[in-house]
Enzyme design. Structure first.
Site, mmCIF file in Angstrom:
data_model
loop_
_atom_site.group_PDB
_atom_site.id
_atom_site.type_symbol
_atom_site.label_atom_id
_atom_site.label_comp_id
_atom_site.label_asym_id
_atom_site.label_seq_id
_atom_site.Cartn_x
_atom_site.Cartn_y
_atom_site.Cartn_z
ATOM 1 N N SER A 122 0.832 -1.006 0.155
ATOM 2 C CA SER A 122 -0.379 -0.029 -0.070
ATOM 3 C C SER A 122 0.937 1.109 0.106
ATOM 4 O O SER A 122 2.129 1.289 0.346
ATOM 5 C CB SER A 122 -0.490 -0.062 0.935
ATOM 6 O OG SER A 122 -1.123 1.269 1.714
ATOM 7 N N TYR A 146 -1.010 0.875 10.099
ATOM 8 C CA TYR A 146 -1.294 -0.496 9.170
ATOM 9 C C TYR A 146 -0.029 -0.632 8.452
ATOM 10 O O TYR A 146 0.410 -1.438 7.736
ATOM 11 C CB TYR A 146 -2.666 0.361 8.616
ATOM 12 C CG TYR A 146 -2.744 0.052 6.644
ATOM 13 C CD1 TYR A 146 -2.775 -0.867 6.723
ATOM 14 C CD2 TYR A 146 -3.199 0.748 6.034
ATOM 15 C CE1 TYR A 146 -3.247 -1.364 5.258
ATOM 16 C CE2 TYR A 146 -3.042 0.381 4.385
ATOM 17 C CZ TYR A 146 -3.224 -1.183 4.327
ATOM 18 O OH TYR A 146 -3.653 -1.377 3.036
ATOM 19 N N LYS A 150 2.490 -2.826 7.233
ATOM 20 C CA LYS A 150 2.638 -3.230 6.016
ATOM 21 C C LYS A 150 4.249 -3.444 5.568
ATOM 22 O O LYS A 150 4.751 -4.069 4.343
ATOM 23 C CB LYS A 150 2.388 -2.427 4.499
ATOM 24 C CG LYS A 150 0.266 -2.649 4.822
ATOM 25 C CD LYS A 150 0.330 -4.026 3.892
ATOM 26 C CE LYS A 150 -1.376 -4.905 3.415
ATOM 27 N NZ LYS A 150 -0.851 -5.510 2.582
HETATM 28 N N1 NAD Z 1 -8.649 -0.948 -1.551
HETATM 29 C C1 NAD Z 1 -7.261 -0.486 -1.268
HETATM 30 O O1 NAD Z 1 -7.652 0.824 -1.946
HETATM 31 C C2 NAD Z 1 -6.232 -0.918 -1.233
HETATM 32 C C3 NAD Z 1 -5.211 -0.398 -1.343
HETATM 33 C C4 NAD Z 1 -3.819 -0.288 -1.159
HETATM 34 C C5 NAD Z 1 -3.615 -1.753 -1.049
HETATM 35 N N2 NAD Z 1 -4.616 -2.542 -0.291
HETATM 36 C C6 NAD Z 1 -4.235 -3.826 -0.177
HETATM 37 O O2 NAD Z 1 -4.824 -5.160 -0.865
HETATM 38 C C7 NAD Z 1 -4.970 -5.886 0.072
HETATM 39 C C8 NAD Z 1 -7.007 -6.136 0.046
HETATM 40 O O3 NAD Z 1 -7.220 -5.067 0.377
HETATM 41 P P1 NAD Z 1 -8.929 -5.141 0.114
HETATM 42 O O4 NAD Z 1 -9.782 -3.594 -0.462
HETATM 43 O O5 NAD Z 1 -10.188 -5.770 -1.022
HETATM 44 O O6 NAD Z 1 -10.027 -5.834 1.083
HETATM 45 P P2 NAD Z 1 -10.826 -6.369 1.860
HETATM 46 O O7 NAD Z 1 -10.573 -6.691 3.262
HETATM 47 O O8 NAD Z 1 -11.753 -6.039 1.200
HETATM 48 O O9 NAD Z 1 -9.978 -8.062 1.570
HETATM 49 C C9 NAD Z 1 -8.674 -8.706 2.248
HETATM 50 C C10 NAD Z 1 -9.504 -10.562 2.297
HETATM 51 O O10 NAD Z 1 -8.441 -10.960 2.788
HETATM 52 C C11 NAD Z 1 -9.367 -11.583 4.015
HETATM 53 N N3 NAD Z 1 -8.213 -11.890 5.471
HETATM 54 C C12 NAD Z 1 -8.221 -10.836 5.959
HETATM 55 N N4 NAD Z 1 -8.065 -10.942 7.293
HETATM 56 C C13 NAD Z 1 -7.670 -12.510 6.837
HETATM 57 C C14 NAD Z 1 -6.751 -14.007 7.147
HETATM 58 N N5 NAD Z 1 -6.347 -14.148 8.492
HETATM 59 N N6 NAD Z 1 -6.433 -15.401 6.842
HETATM 60 C C15 NAD Z 1 -7.053 -15.097 5.996
HETATM 61 N N7 NAD Z 1 -8.311 -14.612 4.939
HETATM 62 C C16 NAD Z 1 -7.829 -13.379 5.772
HETATM 63 C C17 NAD Z 1 -10.855 -11.066 3.979
HETATM 64 O O11 NAD Z 1 -11.696 -11.989 4.288
HETATM 65 C C18 NAD Z 1 -11.294 -10.726 2.623
HETATM 66 O O12 NAD Z 1 -11.697 -11.455 1.814
HETATM 67 C C19 NAD Z 1 -5.107 -5.725 1.413
HETATM 68 O O13 NAD Z 1 -3.472 -6.451 1.953
HETATM 69 C C20 NAD Z 1 -5.258 -4.014 1.114
HETATM 70 O O14 NAD Z 1 -3.404 -3.679 1.713
HETATM 71 C C21 NAD Z 1 -5.905 -1.524 -0.762
#
Ligand code: NAD
Length: 342
Positions: A122, A146, A150
């Site tokens: 991120s 957070y 990361k």
């Molecule tokens: N959404 C954004 O804008 C964004 C931006 C930068 C980075 N990210 C990164 O992308 C990734 C996904 O983000 P997102 O927005 O899709 O989040 P999200 O919460 O929609 O998805 C995360 C998924 O991981 C699963 N999960 C969480 N903890 C878990 C565990 N201990 N064991 C198994 N599964 C687990 C959750 O059930 C969920 O399905 C993350 O790593 C986040 O840091 C997201």
């Protein structure tokens, strides 16, 4: 066929790569505990879903073996800056400690040639960057748990990939936004915290929208972010996978459009697209919230030949709105009162 383990594949970003992965000839297998994800987002693509928690190392071990995994796309994490201030221990446990467990299991599964690993990191690792747009070499000094959880994951991956000789890529999405309604993917959280879905909800339901801080040093006082369409981010993940499979060296990429929009500019766009006004209230600035984050994605353009195609703000909001309307019809995914939606 290349088998790709997609951790967190039932979440927003993870589920959005499933259809493109299949289209590109990869076979995804999702590993998710559904703490924040939805099984429908996986099963609609006829993709196997292993229900499990990242901390369950023996399950991870047997999944890697049983499916003969060739590559890992690691999305599973907690990803809410505000929540991370309240529960830093959970953030370090899942985003850092459990990520280490995943890497260790991947190495133990095939010590001579561990699977390629792509982690979804991120822009939060950059904290308040000294200059915009933010390139990969910018100092990584996160200002919330957070981002720090990361960054610790990034360091672990860099060190382990070098020591155990496996190819690895760090992808730093800035702000994922929009939806891919044709492939049945978009934002749906039990407790929504993201700007565009909340703004759409505010426009459609007349609920007030809270801007957290209007005294940032930005052009209109509200925070500025680089919103990138989730379809573009999905294609960056496929491009990174292609790159590693073709023998590309381990590295990192920032992913964004290079154009920042303020919260107020996004609200104006949502009002235009929805054709309804938004009632705005001003809340206190949140701890650890940088004023402006905009990506320099030149490296991804050059090495991955990646180009955002859908990331025009109006397109992002239109797709997010279609998704909000569509998900009302999917059992278990709806949130908005159907009456408010045309
Ligand atoms: N959404 C954004 O804008 C964004 C931006 C930068 C980075 N990210 C990164 O992308 C990734 C996904 O983000 P997102 O927005 O899709 O989040 P999200 O919460 O929609 O998805 C995360 C998924 O991981 C699963 N999960 C969480 N903890 C878990 C565990 N201990 N064991 C198994 N599964 C687990 C959750 O059930 C969920 O399905 C993350 O790593 C986040 O840091 C997201």
């Amino acid at each position: 066929m290349t088998i790709v383990l997609v951790t967190g594949g039932a979440g927003y970003l993870g589920s959005s790569v499933l259809a493109p992965l299949k289209l590109a000839g990869y076979q995804p297998v999702v590993f998710d505990n559904l703490s924040r994800g939805f099984s429908q987002l996986v099963l609609q693509h006829n993709v196997p879903l292993v229900l499990g928690d990242l901390s369950d190392r023996s399950l991870l071990r047997s999944v890697l073996k049983a499916y003969r995994v060739d590559a890992i796309l690691h999305f599973a994490a907690l990803a809410n800056m505000g929540e991370s201030n309240e529960q830093p221990n959970h953030y370090y446990r899942i985003n850092t400690v459990d990520a280490l467990g995943l890497l260790e299991e991947a190495i133990a599964y095939r010590p001579q040639s561990p699977p390629a690993v792509i982690v979804s990191s991120s822009c939060a690792v950059f904290g308040i960057p000294p200059a915009l747009p933010v390139a990969e070499l910018s100092t990584r000094t996160p200002i919330n748990p957070y981002g720090r959880s990361k960054l610790a994951m990034e360091w672990m991956l860099e060190d382990l990939a070098q020591r155990y000789r496996f190819p690895a890529v760090i992808l730093r999405s800035f702000n994922a936004a929009g939806a891919d309604p044709q492939n049945g993917c978009g934002e749906c959280r039990q407790h929504e915290t993201h700007l565009i879905p909340l703004a759409i909800e505010a426009a459609l339901e007349g609920k007030p929208f809270i801007i957290y801080g209007d005294h940032f040093e930005t052009r209109d006082g509200s925070a500025i972010r680089d919103f990138t369409h989730v379809r573009d981010l999905a294609s960056a993940h496929i491009a990174a996978l292609d790159y590693l499979i073709a023998g590309g060296a381990s590295t990192d990429f920032n992913l964004g459009t290079g154009v920042g929009y303020s919260v107020r500019e996004v609200l104006n766009c949502v009002e235009r697209v929805c054709g309804r006004p938004i009632i705005v209230k001003i809340g206190r600035r949140r701890l650890g919230d940088p004023p402006a984050l905009v990506a320099d994605a030149a490296k991804a353009r050059q090495l991955l030949h990646w180009q955002p195609h859908y990331s025009d703000l109006e397109r992002i909001v239109r797709d997010a709105l279609s998704w909000e309307q569509q998900r009302q019809r999917v059992p278990g995914l709806g949130r908005l009162a159907a009456a408010g939606v045309q």
